[in-house]
Design an enzyme around this catalytic site. Sequence first.
Site, PDB file in Angstrom:
ATOM      1  N   ASP A 141     -67.338  89.113  34.579  1.00 31.33           N
ATOM      2  CA  ASP A 141     -67.788  90.527  35.160  1.00 31.33           C
ATOM      3  C   ASP A 141     -66.989  90.763  36.463  1.00 31.33           C
ATOM      4  O   ASP A 141     -68.067  91.592  37.236  1.00 31.33           O
ATOM      5  CB  ASP A 141     -69.177  90.591  34.840  1.00 31.33           C
ATOM      6  CG  ASP A 141     -69.518  92.000  34.958  1.00 31.33           C
ATOM      7  OD1 ASP A 141     -70.716  92.342  35.086  1.00 31.33           O
ATOM      8  OD2 ASP A 141     -68.641  92.944  34.446  1.00 31.33           O
ATOM      9  N   LYS A 144     -61.259  92.598  37.703  1.00 31.95           N
ATOM     10  CA  LYS A 144     -60.780  92.617  36.382  1.00 31.95           C
ATOM     11  C   LYS A 144     -59.438  91.786  36.385  1.00 31.95           C
ATOM     12  O   LYS A 144     -59.022  91.045  35.258  1.00 31.95           O
ATOM     13  CB  LYS A 144     -60.608  93.883  35.905  1.00 31.95           C
ATOM     14  CG  LYS A 144     -61.961  94.943  35.757  1.00 31.95           C
ATOM     15  CD  LYS A 144     -62.966  94.105  35.519  1.00 31.95           C
ATOM     16  CE  LYS A 144     -64.252  94.511  35.834  1.00 31.95           C
ATOM     17  NZ  LYS A 144     -65.558  93.704  35.525  1.00 31.95           N
ATOM     18  N   ASP A 169     -66.773  91.352  30.003  1.00 27.70           N
ATOM     19  CA  ASP A 169     -67.258  92.547  30.145  1.00 27.70           C
ATOM     20  C   ASP A 169     -65.990  93.275  30.421  1.00 27.70           C
ATOM     21  O   ASP A 169     -64.822  92.859  31.049  1.00 27.70           O
ATOM     22  CB  ASP A 169     -68.254  92.902  31.138  1.00 27.70           C
ATOM     23  CG  ASP A 169     -68.873  94.102  31.177  1.00 27.70           C
ATOM     24  OD1 ASP A 169     -69.424  94.925  32.020  1.00 27.70           O
ATOM     25  OD2 ASP A 169     -68.663  95.015  30.097  1.00 27.70           O
ATOM     26  N   ASN A 170     -65.932  94.706  30.079  1.00 28.15           N
ATOM     27  CA  ASN A 170     -64.950  95.846  30.681  1.00 28.15           C
ATOM     28  C   ASN A 170     -63.656  95.557  30.197  1.00 28.15           C
ATOM     29  O   ASN A 170     -62.693  95.829  30.714  1.00 28.15           O
ATOM     30  CB  ASN A 170     -65.150  95.972  32.160  1.00 28.15           C
ATOM     31  CG  ASN A 170     -66.310  95.903  32.793  1.00 28.15           C
ATOM     32  OD1 ASN A 170     -66.621  95.058  33.563  1.00 28.15           O
ATOM     33  ND2 ASN A 170     -67.008  97.065  32.563  1.00 28.15           N
ATOM     34  N   GLU A 199     -71.317 101.164  30.651  1.00 25.79           N
ATOM     35  CA  GLU A 199     -72.696 101.286  31.080  1.00 25.79           C
ATOM     36  C   GLU A 199     -73.257 102.776  31.361  1.00 25.79           C
ATOM     37  O   GLU A 199     -72.436 103.394  32.118  1.00 25.79           O
ATOM     38  CB  GLU A 199     -72.994 100.467  32.136  1.00 25.79           C
ATOM     39  CG  GLU A 199     -72.091 100.175  33.289  1.00 25.79           C
ATOM     40  CD  GLU A 199     -71.042  99.427  33.272  1.00 25.79           C
ATOM     41  OE1 GLU A 199     -70.625  98.943  32.249  1.00 25.79           O
ATOM     42  OE2 GLU A 199     -70.660  98.793  34.241  1.00 25.79           O
TER      43      GLU A 199
HETATM   44  C1  LIG Z   1     -66.507  85.564  42.773  1.00 28.78           C
HETATM   45  C2  LIG Z   1     -66.001  86.882  42.791  1.00 28.78           C
HETATM   46  C3  LIG Z   1     -66.695  87.754  42.310  1.00 28.78           C
HETATM   47  C4  LIG Z   1     -66.206  89.125  42.348  1.00 28.78           C
HETATM   48  C5  LIG Z   1     -66.936  90.378  41.975  1.00 28.78           C
HETATM   49  N1  LIG Z   1     -68.152  90.493  42.356  1.00 28.78           N
HETATM   50  N2  LIG Z   1     -68.721  91.649  41.598  1.00 28.78           N
HETATM   51  C6  LIG Z   1     -67.580  92.152  41.339  1.00 28.78           C
HETATM   52  C7  LIG Z   1     -67.800  93.445  40.892  1.00 28.78           C
HETATM   53  C8  LIG Z   1     -66.673  93.661  39.635  1.00 28.78           C
HETATM   54  N3  LIG Z   1     -67.032  94.554  38.566  1.00 28.78           N
HETATM   55  C9  LIG Z   1     -66.500  95.781  38.629  1.00 28.78           C
HETATM   56  O1  LIG Z   1     -65.482  96.054  39.099  1.00 28.78           O
HETATM   57  C10 LIG Z   1     -66.917  96.761  37.446  1.00 28.78           C
HETATM   58  C11 LIG Z   1     -66.610  98.137  37.384  1.00 28.78           C
HETATM   59  C12 LIG Z   1     -66.953  98.974  36.422  1.00 28.78           C
HETATM   60  C13 LIG Z   1     -66.502 100.347  36.665  1.00 28.78           C
HETATM   61  C14 LIG Z   1     -66.122 101.049  38.047  1.00 28.78           C
HETATM   62  C15 LIG Z   1     -65.870 102.322  38.055  1.00 28.78           C
HETATM   63  C16 LIG Z   1     -65.486 103.212  36.847  1.00 28.78           C
HETATM   64  F1  LIG Z   1     -64.944 104.317  36.921  1.00 28.78           F
HETATM   65  C17 LIG Z   1     -65.434 102.558  35.620  1.00 28.78           C
HETATM   66  C18 LIG Z   1     -66.114 100.970  35.791  1.00 28.78           C
HETATM   67  C19 LIG Z   1     -67.643  98.754  35.631  1.00 28.78           C
HETATM   68  C20 LIG Z   1     -68.261  97.256  35.417  1.00 28.78           C
HETATM   69  O2  LIG Z   1     -69.150  96.947  34.295  1.00 28.78           O
HETATM   70  C21 LIG Z   1     -67.607  96.479  36.461  1.00 28.78           C
HETATM   71  O3  LIG Z   1     -67.966  95.053  36.261  1.00 28.78           O
HETATM   72  N4  LIG Z   1     -66.509  91.401  41.624  1.00 28.78           N
HETATM   73  C22 LIG Z   1     -64.860  89.253  42.649  1.00 28.78           C
HETATM   74  C23 LIG Z   1     -64.264  88.095  43.158  1.00 28.78           C
HETATM   75  N5  LIG Z   1     -64.617  86.941  43.124  1.00 28.78           N
HETATM   76 MG   LIG Z   2     -68.986  94.892  34.180  1.00 31.31          MG
END
Ligand SMILES: Cc1cc(-c2n[nH]c(CCNC(=O)c3cc(-c4ccc(F)cc4)cc(O)c3O)n2)ccn1
Ligand SMILES: [Mg+2]
Length: 214
Positions: A141, A144, A169-170, A199
């Site tokens: 998650d 991406k 996810d996603n 979500e």
């Molecule tokens: C260890 C490590 C950890 C990371 C890291 N940690 N936390 C994240 C967050 C990542 N999640 C997302 O970007 C995400 C985006 C959307 C979204 C956004 C905007 C929209 F319009 C539509 C959908 C929806 C979701 O459900 C998502 O999960 N990356 C990065 C690198 N290395």
């Molecule tokens: Mg997500």
Amino acid sequence: TGTTRPQRLLRAVQERATRGDSESVIAAIDHFCRHQEWAMNVGDEKGFILDSVVSEVSPQTALELGTYCGYSTVRIARLLPPGGHLITLEFNPNYAAVARQVIAWAGLEDMVQVVEGASGDWIPHLREHFGIESFDFVFLDHWKELYLPDIKLLEECGLLRKGTVLLADNVVCPGTPDYLEYVRKSQSYESHYFGSHLEYTRAEDGLEKSVYLG
Ligand SMILES: Cc1cc(-c2n[nH]c(CCNC(=O)c3cc(-c4ccc(F)cc4)cc(O)c3O)n2)ccn1
Ligand SMILES: [Mg+2]
């Protein structure tokens, strides 16, 4: 200056949820995201699918890539069997700081290890640092574009075993096209798509469950 969205989410948990009650922490975050401010937690609809997969696997060792505020961390940790342990990697120190407090509010800090840093830097060191042989369950998650390189790295580091379950996810929104193509075409994976919604919205999204065949 002022507060960040993760800090406002944490305050909503501390004001609305009961310490030690993980269900009330989950409900408080869903209420905040539905009625106050959208946030990128896996959410209640996809969360229900996550719960069913975690319950089915009942993992002793679990890895989460992308902690954010700890919502899915709490969903997973509350369903771990006795002796089960979850390692969650978070790149952003501000997210990690909030997640630690959300996880503690839920009373799950003994089953969870929040690790700060980039997934690509940490994955090669998980075995030596945490005494992990391999993972029973992995929840993807995080960024991406890192899903595909990171599962290839997990394979190379021998952290996946026959039967390890990956849940991503996603895979539709924002989308992970290269990851989907790989796990659906590879002879090393058996994949299944669970259709759902982004979500707290009506936009299409879903989870891809992939079993590693070795
Ligand atoms: C260890 C490590 C950890 C990371 C890291 N940690 N936390 C994240 C967050 C990542 N999640 C997302 O970007 C995400 C985006 C959307 C979204 C956004 C905007 C929209 F319009 C539509 C959908 C929806 C979701 O459900 C998502 O999960 N990356 C990065 C690198 N290395
Ligand atoms: Mg997500």
